[in-house]
Design a protein around this motif. Structure first.
Motif, short mmCIF file in Angstrom:
data_model
loop_
_atom_site.label_atom_id
_atom_site.label_comp_id
_atom_site.label_asym_id
_atom_site.label_seq_id
_atom_site.Cartn_x
_atom_site.Cartn_y
_atom_site.Cartn_z
N ILE A 88 5.19 -18.28 -5.13
CA ILE A 88 4.97 -16.79 -6.30
C ILE A 88 3.74 -16.00 -5.70
O ILE A 88 2.68 -17.49 -5.93
CB ILE A 88 4.54 -17.00 -7.88
CG1 ILE A 88 6.32 -17.66 -8.37
CG2 ILE A 88 4.28 -16.38 -9.23
CD1 ILE A 88 5.91 -18.58 -9.61
N SER A 89 3.00 -15.11 -5.84
CA SER A 89 2.10 -14.77 -5.35
C SER A 89 1.12 -13.59 -6.93
O SER A 89 2.33 -12.34 -7.33
CB SER A 89 2.17 -13.13 -4.80
OG SER A 89 2.41 -13.96 -3.34
N ILE A 90 0.27 -14.20 -7.30
CA ILE A 90 0.24 -13.83 -8.06
C ILE A 90 -1.80 -13.15 -8.07
O ILE A 90 -2.65 -13.43 -7.54
CB ILE A 90 -0.74 -14.68 -9.66
CG1 ILE A 90 0.12 -16.08 -9.69
CG2 ILE A 90 -1.17 -14.20 -11.52
CD1 ILE A 90 0.09 -16.46 -10.72
N TYR A 91 -1.46 -11.87 -8.74
CA TYR A 91 -2.20 -10.95 -8.12
C TYR A 91 -3.56 -10.24 -9.72
O TYR A 91 -2.77 -10.63 -11.00
CB TYR A 91 -2.09 -9.20 -7.96
CG TYR A 91 -1.98 -9.63 -6.63
CD1 TYR A 91 -2.41 -9.60 -5.42
CD2 TYR A 91 -0.31 -10.04 -6.24
CE1 TYR A 91 -1.48 -9.27 -3.92
CE2 TYR A 91 0.46 -10.15 -4.80
CZ TYR A 91 -0.56 -9.74 -3.36
OH TYR A 91 0.21 -9.70 -3.08
N ILE A 92 -4.80 -10.68 -8.95
CA ILE A 92 -5.83 -10.72 -10.52
C ILE A 92 -6.87 -10.16 -10.31
O ILE A 92 -7.26 -9.62 -9.16
CB ILE A 92 -6.67 -12.32 -10.36
CG1 ILE A 92 -5.73 -13.46 -10.52
CG2 ILE A 92 -7.14 -12.10 -11.86
CD1 ILE A 92 -5.67 -15.18 -11.08
#
Length: 96
Positions: free
Chosen positions: A4-8
């Protein structure tokens, strides 16, 4: 394998590429992803670890999206352009 890649949003550069949680399957990134590039890399299979020496047939890719209209439309276009590569998209309900 799930990753999972979480972009903030902004001001999280110190966390760029850092694992999130104890399982080392989720990573934090700053900014907006290049969706076309991400999908292309996933479909290439280049970053998928091979767990066995047995011949690996190319599988399918499932794209789950729960996002605003603009991003959803962008992802739909990418999915439509990659149907021949066995890609499927499911649009989940979005709650901002």
């Amino acid at each position: 394998m799930l990753s999972i890649s979480i972009y903030i949003g902004k001001d999280f550069s110190a966390l760029q590429g850092q694992p999130f949680g104890n399982h080392e399957r989720a990573f934090l990134y700053e900014g907006v992803p290049d969706y076309s590039e991400v999908v292309s890399m996933e479909l290439s299979g280049e970053y998928i670890d091979k767990l066995s020496p047995i011949r690996d047939d190319r599988g399918q890719m499932l794209l789950l999206a729960s996002t605003n209209e603009n991003v959803r439309d962008q992802l739909r276009t990418i999915a439509r352009d990659n149907l021949h590569r066995r890609m499927r998209m499911i649009d989940l309900e979005y709650h901002p």
